[in-house]
Design a protein around this motif. Structure first.
Motif, PDB file in Angstrom:
ATOM      1  N   ASN A 178       0.809  -1.209   0.000  1.00  0.00           N
ATOM      2  CA  ASN A 178       0.000   0.000   0.000  1.00  0.00           C
ATOM      3  C   ASN A 178       0.847   1.266   0.000  1.00  0.00           C
ATOM      4  O   ASN A 178       0.430   2.298  -0.530  1.00  0.00           O
ATOM      5  N   ALA A 179       2.020   1.204   0.591  1.00  0.00           N
ATOM      6  CA  ALA A 179       2.896   2.379   0.590  1.00  0.00           C
ATOM      7  C   ALA A 179       3.355   2.722  -0.823  1.00  0.00           C
ATOM      8  O   ALA A 179       3.511   3.888  -1.171  1.00  0.00           O
ATOM      9  N   LYS A 180       3.556   1.685  -1.636  1.00  0.00           N
ATOM     10  CA  LYS A 180       3.993   1.890  -3.029  1.00  0.00           C
ATOM     11  C   LYS A 180       2.812   1.909  -3.997  1.00  0.00           C
ATOM     12  O   LYS A 180       3.007   2.091  -5.193  1.00  0.00           O
ATOM     13  N   LYS A 181       1.594   1.706  -3.472  1.00  0.00           N
ATOM     14  CA  LYS A 181       0.392   1.666  -4.315  1.00  0.00           C
ATOM     15  C   LYS A 181       0.565   0.663  -5.451  1.00  0.00           C
ATOM     16  O   LYS A 181       0.281   0.952  -6.630  1.00  0.00           O
ATOM     17  N   THR A 182       1.036  -0.515  -5.107  1.00  0.00           N
ATOM     18  CA  THR A 182       1.307  -1.534  -6.121  1.00  0.00           C
ATOM     19  C   THR A 182       0.736  -2.877  -5.694  1.00  0.00           C
ATOM     20  O   THR A 182       0.879  -3.285  -4.551  1.00  0.00           O
ATOM     21  N   LEU A 183       0.110  -3.529  -6.650  1.00  0.00           N
ATOM     22  CA  LEU A 183      -0.407  -4.885  -6.500  1.00  0.00           C
ATOM     23  C   LEU A 183       0.527  -5.826  -7.243  1.00  0.00           C
ATOM     24  O   LEU A 183       1.089  -5.448  -8.274  1.00  0.00           O
ATOM     25  N   TYR A 184       0.689  -7.039  -6.728  1.00  0.00           N
ATOM     26  CA  TYR A 184       1.575  -8.016  -7.367  1.00  0.00           C
ATOM     27  C   TYR A 184       0.858  -9.345  -7.563  1.00  0.00           C
ATOM     28  O   TYR A 184      -0.039  -9.708  -6.803  1.00  0.00           O
ATOM     29  N   LEU A 185       1.310 -10.070  -8.589  1.00  0.00           N
ATOM     30  CA  LEU A 185       0.923 -11.461  -8.756  1.00  0.00           C
ATOM     31  C   LEU A 185       2.186 -12.248  -9.055  1.00  0.00           C
ATOM     32  O   LEU A 185       2.785 -12.093 -10.133  1.00  0.00           O
ATOM     33  N   GLN A 186       2.613 -13.042  -8.100  1.00  0.00           N
ATOM     34  CA  GLN A 186       3.754 -13.932  -8.294  1.00  0.00           C
ATOM     35  C   GLN A 186       3.226 -15.245  -8.847  1.00  0.00           C
ATOM     36  O   GLN A 186       2.402 -15.895  -8.216  1.00  0.00           O
ATOM     37  N   MET A 187       3.702 -15.609 -10.022  1.00  0.00           N
ATOM     38  CA  MET A 187       3.232 -16.813 -10.697  1.00  0.00           C
ATOM     39  C   MET A 187       4.386 -17.794 -10.825  1.00  0.00           C
ATOM     40  O   MET A 187       5.384 -17.502 -11.488  1.00  0.00           O
ATOM     41  N   ASN A 188       4.266 -18.941 -10.182  1.00  0.00           N
ATOM     42  CA  ASN A 188       5.271 -19.997 -10.239  1.00  0.00           C
ATOM     43  C   ASN A 188       4.694 -21.240 -10.904  1.00  0.00           C
ATOM     44  O   ASN A 188       3.480 -21.381 -11.035  1.00  0.00           O
ATOM     45  N   SER A 189       5.573 -22.130 -11.307  1.00  0.00           N
ATOM     46  CA  SER A 189       5.153 -23.391 -11.933  1.00  0.00           C
ATOM     47  C   SER A 189       4.146 -23.144 -13.052  1.00  0.00           C
ATOM     48  O   SER A 189       3.098 -23.784 -13.126  1.00  0.00           O
ATOM     49  N   LEU A 190       4.475 -22.211 -13.910  1.00  0.00           N
ATOM     50  CA  LEU A 190       3.549 -21.819 -14.968  1.00  0.00           C
ATOM     51  C   LEU A 190       3.300 -22.956 -15.946  1.00  0.00           C
ATOM     52  O   LEU A 190       4.189 -23.761 -16.230  1.00  0.00           O
ATOM     53  N   LYS A 191       2.076 -22.995 -16.456  1.00  0.00           N
ATOM     54  CA  LYS A 191       1.637 -24.019 -17.395  1.00  0.00           C
ATOM     55  C   LYS A 191       1.176 -23.336 -18.689  1.00  0.00           C
ATOM     56  O   LYS A 191       0.763 -22.173 -18.665  1.00  0.00           O
ATOM     57  N   PRO A 192       1.205 -24.044 -19.800  1.00  0.00           N
ATOM     58  CA  PRO A 192       0.706 -23.438 -21.055  1.00  0.00           C
ATOM     59  C   PRO A 192      -0.719 -22.913 -20.939  1.00  0.00           C
ATOM     60  O   PRO A 192      -1.057 -21.889 -21.560  1.00  0.00           O
ATOM     61  N   GLU A 193      -1.537 -23.564 -20.116  1.00  0.00           N
ATOM     62  CA  GLU A 193      -2.925 -23.100 -19.954  1.00  0.00           C
ATOM     63  C   GLU A 193      -3.040 -21.810 -19.154  1.00  0.00           C
ATOM     64  O   GLU A 193      -4.133 -21.251 -19.035  1.00  0.00           O
ATOM     65  N   ASP A 194      -1.935 -21.312 -18.609  1.00  0.00           N
ATOM     66  CA  ASP A 194      -1.937 -20.007 -17.954  1.00  0.00           C
ATOM     67  C   ASP A 194      -1.774 -18.870 -18.964  1.00  0.00           C
ATOM     68  O   ASP A 194      -1.850 -17.697 -18.581  1.00  0.00           O
ATOM     69  N   THR A 195      -1.531 -19.211 -20.227  1.00  0.00           N
ATOM     70  CA  THR A 195      -1.378 -18.192 -21.260  1.00  0.00           C
ATOM     71  C   THR A 195      -2.649 -17.371 -21.386  1.00  0.00           C
ATOM     72  O   THR A 195      -3.739 -17.914 -21.582  1.00  0.00           O
ATOM     73  N   ALA A 196      -2.511 -16.046 -21.253  1.00  0.00           N
ATOM     74  CA  ALA A 196      -3.671 -15.147 -21.284  1.00  0.00           C
ATOM     75  C   ALA A 196      -3.188 -13.711 -21.161  1.00  0.00           C
ATOM     76  O   ALA A 196      -2.017 -13.462 -20.842  1.00  0.00           O
ATOM     77  N   VAL A 197      -4.111 -12.791 -21.372  1.00  0.00           N
ATOM     78  CA  VAL A 197      -3.880 -11.407 -20.985  1.00  0.00           C
ATOM     79  C   VAL A 197      -4.341 -11.271 -19.539  1.00  0.00           C
ATOM     80  O   VAL A 197      -5.453 -11.675 -19.202  1.00  0.00           O
ATOM     81  N   TYR A 198      -3.461 -10.743 -18.703  1.00  0.00           N
ATOM     82  CA  TYR A 198      -3.755 -10.600 -17.282  1.00  0.00           C
ATOM     83  C   TYR A 198      -4.098  -9.151 -16.968  1.00  0.00           C
ATOM     84  O   TYR A 198      -3.371  -8.230 -17.371  1.00  0.00           O
ATOM     85  N   TYR A 199      -5.203  -8.969 -16.239  1.00  0.00           N
ATOM     86  CA  TYR A 199      -5.707  -7.647 -15.882  1.00  0.00           C
ATOM     87  C   TYR A 199      -5.743  -7.497 -14.366  1.00  0.00           C
ATOM     88  O   TYR A 199      -6.150  -8.423 -13.666  1.00  0.00           O
ATOM     89  N   CYS A 200      -5.395  -6.327 -13.878  1.00  0.00           N
ATOM     90  CA  CYS A 200      -5.658  -6.036 -12.480  1.00  0.00           C
ATOM     91  C   CYS A 200      -6.906  -5.168 -12.383  1.00  0.00           C
ATOM     92  O   CYS A 200      -7.293  -4.500 -13.351  1.00  0.00           O
ATOM     93  N   ALA A 201      -7.535  -5.200 -11.232  1.00  0.00           N
ATOM     94  CA  ALA A 201      -8.796  -4.492 -11.046  1.00  0.00           C
ATOM     95  C   ALA A 201      -8.945  -4.068  -9.597  1.00  0.00           C
ATOM     96  O   ALA A 201      -8.359  -4.683  -8.700  1.00  0.00           O
ATOM     97  N   ALA A 202      -9.750  -3.049  -9.398  1.00  0.00           N
ATOM     98  CA  ALA A 202     -10.015  -2.517  -8.057  1.00  0.00           C
ATOM     99  C   ALA A 202     -11.510  -2.499  -7.798  1.00  0.00           C
ATOM    100  O   ALA A 202     -12.297  -2.181  -8.701  1.00  0.00           O
ATOM    101  N   ALA A 203     -11.893  -2.813  -6.573  1.00  0.00           N
ATOM    102  CA  ALA A 203     -13.298  -2.840  -6.193  1.00  0.00           C
ATOM    103  C   ALA A 203     -13.430  -2.470  -4.724  1.00  0.00           C
ATOM    104  O   ALA A 203     -12.494  -2.645  -3.950  1.00  0.00           O
ATOM    105  N   PRO A 204     -14.588  -1.969  -4.304  1.00  0.00           N
ATOM    106  CA  PRO A 204     -14.763  -1.592  -2.899  1.00  0.00           C
ATOM    107  C   PRO A 204     -14.619  -2.772  -1.932  1.00  0.00           C
ATOM    108  O   PRO A 204     -14.147  -2.584  -0.797  1.00  0.00           O
ATOM    109  N   LEU A 205     -15.031  -3.970  -2.357  1.00  0.00           N
ATOM    110  CA  LEU A 205     -14.949  -5.158  -1.513  1.00  0.00           C
ATOM    111  C   LEU A 205     -14.366  -6.313  -2.317  1.00  0.00           C
ATOM    112  O   LEU A 205     -14.629  -6.429  -3.517  1.00  0.00           O
TER     113      LEU A 205
END
Length: 123
Positions: A74-101
């Motif tokens: 929160n101090a850096k206002k940054t969200l992360y997604l660490q992805m390990n053991s990636l598979k071909p089926e993980d291929t996609a466009v990845y989007y981040c999003a914000a919501a109240p809850l």
């Protein structure tokens, strides 16, 4: 108002790792739950992971549990997604999003979306 910019995508071999940052601007970042979604070619957008505003709650789609980790600075206002053991089926466009809850995100709802970053996993 929150603006979201993803980065960190690329081409990786199966079994490899990538870390996706999502930089946010706007003073209200810390009050929003954040999440990651993805959309593969020819498929609908799907939920990947969500995190509450205080990081006390995280939630994952079943296929990424144990491989992906969502976190936020929160101090850096940054969200992360660490992805390990990636598979071909993980291929996609990845989007981040914000919501109240975070439950909004689990139900495929968001107030703000990023433009997406491409992740490609080769076999």
């Amino acid at each position: 108002q929150v603006q979201l910019v993803e980065s960190g995508g690329g081409l990786v071999q199966a079994g490899g790792s990538l870390r996706l940052p999502c930089a946010a601007s706007g003073r209200t970042f810390t009050s929003y739950a954040m999440g990651w979604f993805r959309q593969a070619p020819g498929k609908e957008r799907e939920f990947v992971a969500a995190i509450s505003s205080s990081s006390s709650i995280t939630y994952y789609e079943d296929s990424v549990k144990g491989r992906f980790t969502i976190s936020r600075d929160n101090a850096k206002k940054t969200l992360y997604l660490q992805m390990n053991s990636l598979k071909p089926e993980d291929t996609a466009v990845y989007y981040c999003a914000a919501a109240p809850l975070y439950v909004w995100l689990i139900n495929m709802r968001a107030e703000y979306w990023g433009q997406g970053t491409q992740v490609s996993v080769s076999s």
